[in-house]
Motif scaffolding. Structure first.
Motif, short mmCIF file in Angstrom:
data_model
loop_
_atom_site.label_atom_id
_atom_site.label_comp_id
_atom_site.label_asym_id
_atom_site.label_seq_id
_atom_site.Cartn_x
_atom_site.Cartn_y
_atom_site.Cartn_z
N THR A 5 0.65 -1.00 0.40
CA THR A 5 -0.03 0.20 0.00
C THR A 5 0.49 1.37 0.13
O THR A 5 2.01 1.14 0.72
CB THR A 5 -0.77 0.15 1.07
OG1 THR A 5 -1.62 -1.26 0.96
CG2 THR A 5 -1.45 0.91 1.24
N ARG A 6 0.67 1.86 -0.76
CA ARG A 6 1.90 3.46 -0.81
C ARG A 6 0.62 4.53 -0.99
O ARG A 6 -0.09 5.19 -0.89
CB ARG A 6 1.97 3.26 -2.46
CG ARG A 6 2.62 2.29 -2.56
CD ARG A 6 3.43 3.00 -4.10
NE ARG A 6 4.36 2.38 -4.91
CZ ARG A 6 3.96 0.70 -5.31
NH1 ARG A 6 3.89 0.79 -5.73
NH2 ARG A 6 5.45 0.18 -5.50
N ASP A 7 1.23 4.70 1.09
CA ASP A 7 -0.55 6.09 1.20
C ASP A 7 0.54 6.64 1.76
O ASP A 7 0.41 8.28 2.93
CB ASP A 7 -0.44 5.19 2.95
CG ASP A 7 -0.15 4.87 3.54
OD1 ASP A 7 1.52 4.58 3.49
OD2 ASP A 7 -0.02 4.46 4.72
N LYS A 8 1.78 7.05 1.80
CA LYS A 8 2.91 8.06 1.62
C LYS A 8 3.34 9.07 0.62
O LYS A 8 3.43 8.33 -0.71
CB LYS A 8 4.18 8.10 1.45
CG LYS A 8 3.75 7.15 3.53
CD LYS A 8 4.15 8.42 4.63
CE LYS A 8 3.45 7.34 5.57
NZ LYS A 8 2.83 7.98 7.02
N ILE A 9 3.09 10.22 0.85
CA ILE A 9 3.01 11.18 -0.53
C ILE A 9 4.26 11.76 -1.01
O ILE A 9 4.37 12.49 0.26
CB ILE A 9 2.46 12.20 -1.41
CG1 ILE A 9 0.74 11.01 -1.30
CG2 ILE A 9 1.86 12.92 -1.87
CD1 ILE A 9 -0.71 12.07 -0.61
#
Length: 110
Positions: A5-9
């Motif tokens: 899960t890519r939840d960092k921007i």
């Protein structure tokens, strides 16, 4: 195995020209995917760069030490509190001389 899960921007600002260059270099349809691959490539030759200070010129260090000594003498005189009119003139003249020396050093070692 599922994708993490890519939840960092991470926001990266680029100019219009830089953006076009990135898109031109990117062989994929998705720029972010390609940038992740480029930056997180485990096979890449990644070495953390640390900038070492360049060695200082000994002559420069001697001159700076002399200027520091002059400043210490001026500070000692100022902190005594025994001010006469001529002392004030002498302190201002000494400070002006230090300023000139620093300007010369700056010009020499740029």
């Amino acid at each position: 195995m599922s994708e993490p899960t890519r939840d960092k921007i991470i926001k990266v600002r680029v100019s219009a020209e830089e953006h076009e260059t990135l898109k031109w270099r990117c062989p994929k349809a998705r720029l972010a995917e390609w940038m992740r691959e480029q930056c997180l490539n485990p096979d890449g030759d990644w070495v953390r760069q640390t900038k070492k200070a360049e060695p200082a010129d000994p002559a420069l260090l001697r001159q700076l030490a002399g200027i520091g000594n002059n400043l210490n003498q001026i500070a000692r005189k100022v902190n005594t509190g025994d001010w006469a009119g001529l002392d004030r003139v002498a302190v201002v003249a000494a400070l002006a001389a230090v300023e000139r020396e620093l300007s010369e050093l700056r010009a020499t070692h740029r």
